[in-house]
Design an enzyme around this catalytic site. Structure first.
Site, short mmCIF file in Angstrom:
data_model
loop_
_atom_site.label_atom_id
_atom_site.label_comp_id
_atom_site.label_asym_id
_atom_site.label_seq_id
_atom_site.Cartn_x
_atom_site.Cartn_y
_atom_site.Cartn_z
CG ASN A 111 -1.13 1.07 1.68
OD1 ASN A 111 -2.04 1.92 0.89
ND2 ASN A 111 -2.04 1.50 2.76
CG HIS A 524 -21.71 38.31 -4.94
ND1 HIS A 524 -22.28 40.08 -5.89
CD2 HIS A 524 -22.68 38.26 -3.93
CE1 HIS A 524 -22.40 40.36 -4.25
NE2 HIS A 524 -22.43 39.87 -3.54
#
Ligand code: M6R
Length: 626
Positions: A111, A524
């Protein structure tokens, strides 16, 4: 990112270690699920005694189980297993782990990332090695295998190979040469624990894999190499000498095996959503001091003068934990009046952060092993910050690397989409902000006592949302919106991060586009998106900004956008096409209630779409690579 497991069992009658390995892999599947495999040492008619045998399958663990049916690898009591989240090379049988060096002497699972694998691969190819996969891991396998073939010492071979690689790894290797079997593992970065019990020894990426056998585990530290054999686990250092043991203290894990089961729920995610009131109970247990209007944390807490020395807070986290961090910012600024910045851990590392004297860096993480969060926290520490982990996994790298820890006590979270861990992080943030506020005399005793009272009254309110009826009502809403093109989540103040979290939950498990926005920002820009195909979910709680949020809802309605209103602000209820009424609580605690319907909404949309809820595509539970 991936899950690794290894076991050597001496139990009488044990002759198929693959069963134990697969059982372990099932608990680790959340770490990666694009392929899986096991490698065992077995005596096989027709093969040399002790030959290493491997089974690997692309796809879910069931595919591997199918391949192992009928005892395909029976006759073995030692082996390693792996469940993969692809980094190098697509998901395929060939790229699945374990890897071998083609000699039937070793099987290796890994891993992490070998950063210099291209360079090493070129050297090995020049020396005549033929590669079978596209993975970085196979390079490590050949480095170990070539050495092992000559000197027959697996631990020494792994140590020598690891000294050649650059990168991050948890790695485990099983080997057999001349009838002598060895099982070894090492760690530099990703987590790895080892355990010894009556009838065996084990290694695993996560204690969940070991829990059916023992609750006493030893976490390896970075740079450790462990040699396991029946009745013995010896920890050495990768950069140390062979046989030079170092002491590692075992930890008693307080999780039980039940936690790794679905407990009758169709998905871990739903089970974990429904566990949230218990999580609240655990997270405040023994921490409230109602008569003093204060809280306490177990272990070595900071004294009031320490807390008074904090002049600035930097919060570092990723994903859902980052959203908890934004809530924490509102809490700490509001309750303790200390300036707080919240950074994506992945950005903090590369933005030349300024750490002034008196800075406290708070790293928030469920797993305690997110690579970006760990690196950001280490950088903050190097720059002089004090460090605090808010973390769910006791013994994880984060808790060991930070000076202080507040455990969130959510219990194991298996669903890839984080739910109860988030709730627990919010509670920890609330408690810590309260403690800071009291220590700094921003909050008086009466205010502290009132806040504790509100927290104690929260549980029944939370429970009212964790019922089948409530979940069904959210499903009905989900049914009406499931085919929408997109979703906009709006919230304001302390509920702005809850809008972000609602959007993240939905997109990660249902693959629908969803955006979270601060409600006041809608006008906005995002207002341009509003049309009948985009559903807007608006969180509006009673409080300072309720009427402002209400006018945002009107703006969406005026543009014919469907609206789901969610919250305790009664004035908003008549404005929604759908309404989710939420019990009233203090504004500071309202995120804990609002997040529940959003988690359920994401869950039901994903379920209606037929998505794989606990294992969403492309994701892994812990992101242990950059
Ligand atoms: O283990 P961590 O809390 O450090 O993980 C951080 C993120 O990777 C995680 O929250 C991710 O965003 C989850 N998939 C969210 O559901």
């Amino acid at each position: 990112m991936c899950g690794i497991v290894g076991a050597w069992m001496t139990r009488a009658g044990m002759d198929d270690i693959a069963d134990v390995l697969v059982e372990g892999l099932r608990t680790l599947e959340y770490r990666g699920y694009d392929s899986s495999g096991v490698g065992v040492v077995r005596s096989d008619p027709g093969a040399a005694p002790g030959a290493v045998r491997v089974a690997r399958k692309m796809g879910r663990l069931e595919n591997l189980e199918e391949a192992l049916k009928g005892g395909a690898l029976a006759g073995a009591n030692v082996g390693v297993g792996h469940t993969r989240w692809a980094t190098h090379g697509e998901p395929s049988d060939e790229n699945a782990h374990p890897h071998t060096d083609g000699t039937e002497q070793i099987a290796l699972v890994h891993n992490g990332i070998i950063e210099n694998y291209l360079e090493l691969r070129a050297e090995l190819e020049a020396a005549g090695v033929v590669f079978q996969s596209e993975t970085d891991t196979e390079v490590l396998t050949h480095l170990v295998g070539r050495r092992y073939a000559t000197d027959g010492d697996l631990a020494g071979s792994l140590r020598a190979a690891l000294r050649q690689v650059k990168g991050y790894y948890a790695v485990a290797v099983v080997g057999n040469r001349d009838g002598v079997t060895e099982l070894v593992c090492a760690r530099q970065g990703p987590p790895l624990c080892v355990a010894m019990f009556e009838d065996g020894v084990m290694l695993a990426s996560d204690v969940l894999a070991v829990l059916p056998h023992t609750r006493e585990v030893t976490y390896l530290s970075d740079g450790d190499l462990a040699v396991l054999s029946p009745g013995s686990v010896r920890v050495e250092r990768i950069d140390g000498e062979a046989g030079e043991a170092v002491e590692r203290v075992a930890t008693l894990v307080d999780w039980d095996t039940e936690a790794a089961n679905k407990g009758g729920y169709p998905h871990f995610m739903l089970k974990e959503i429904f566990e949230q009131s218990e999580v609240l109970g655990r997270a405040i247990h023994n921490r409230l001091l109602p008569t003093q209007g204060d809280v306490q944390f177990e272990g070595d807490g900071w004294s009031d003068p320490d807390l008074n020395g904090i002049g600035r807070v930097q919060i570092l986290a990723c994903g859902t934990a980052l959203h908890a961090g934004i809530v924490a910012r509102y809490l700490i600024e509001g309750l303790a009046r200390i300036p707080v910045e919240v950074d994506f851990a992945s950005e903090y590392r590369y933005c030349e952060p300024v750490v002034s004297p008196g800075t406290l860096a708070i790293a928030i993480s469920q797993s305690g092993e997110t690579a970006d969060t760990l690196a950001a926290m280490r950088l903050a520490r190097e720059l002089g910050a004090q460090t605090l982990a808010i973390c769910n996994v006791q013994g994880s790298t984060l808790t060991r690397d930070c000076q202080k820890t507040i455990l969130t006590h959510a219990g194991p979270e298996i669903g890839v989409a984080s739910t109860k861990a988030f709730t627990a992080q919010l509670i920890a943030a609330y408690l810590f902000a309260l403690r800071l506020g009291r220590a700094r005399r921003v909050l008086d005793e009466a205010t502290g006592a009132r806040m504790i009272e509100e927290l104690r009254h929260l549980r029944p309110k939370l429970e009212s949302l964790l019922t089948t009826e409530f979940s069904d009502s959210i499903r009905k809403i989900a049914e009406r919106h499931v085919n929408q093109n997109g979703f906009l989540f709006l919230g304001r103040g302390v509920n702005y991060p809850i809008a972000l979290e609602g959007a993240l939950k939905l997109k990660e498990i249902s693959y629908v586009h969803a955006e979270g926005y601060a409600a006041g920002e809608m006008k906005h820009g995002p207002i341009a998106l509003i049309d009948p195909g985009l559903t807007t979910l608006v969180i509006n709680t009673k409080g300072r900004v309720a009427d402002k949020v209400r006018s945002g809802i009107e703006q969406v309605r005026a543009r014919k956008g469907p609206v789901i209103v969610l919250g305790s602000d009664e004035g908003s209820w008549s404005l929604g096409d759908d309404v989710v009424k939420i019990p009233e609580t203090s504004e500071w605690l309202s995120p804990l209630l609002h997040v529940v319907p959003l988690q359920l909404f994401a869950y039901h949309v994903a379920d209606l779409k037929g998505c794989d809820i606990d294992k969403p595509r492309n994701l892994a539970k812990s992101v242990t690579v950059e």
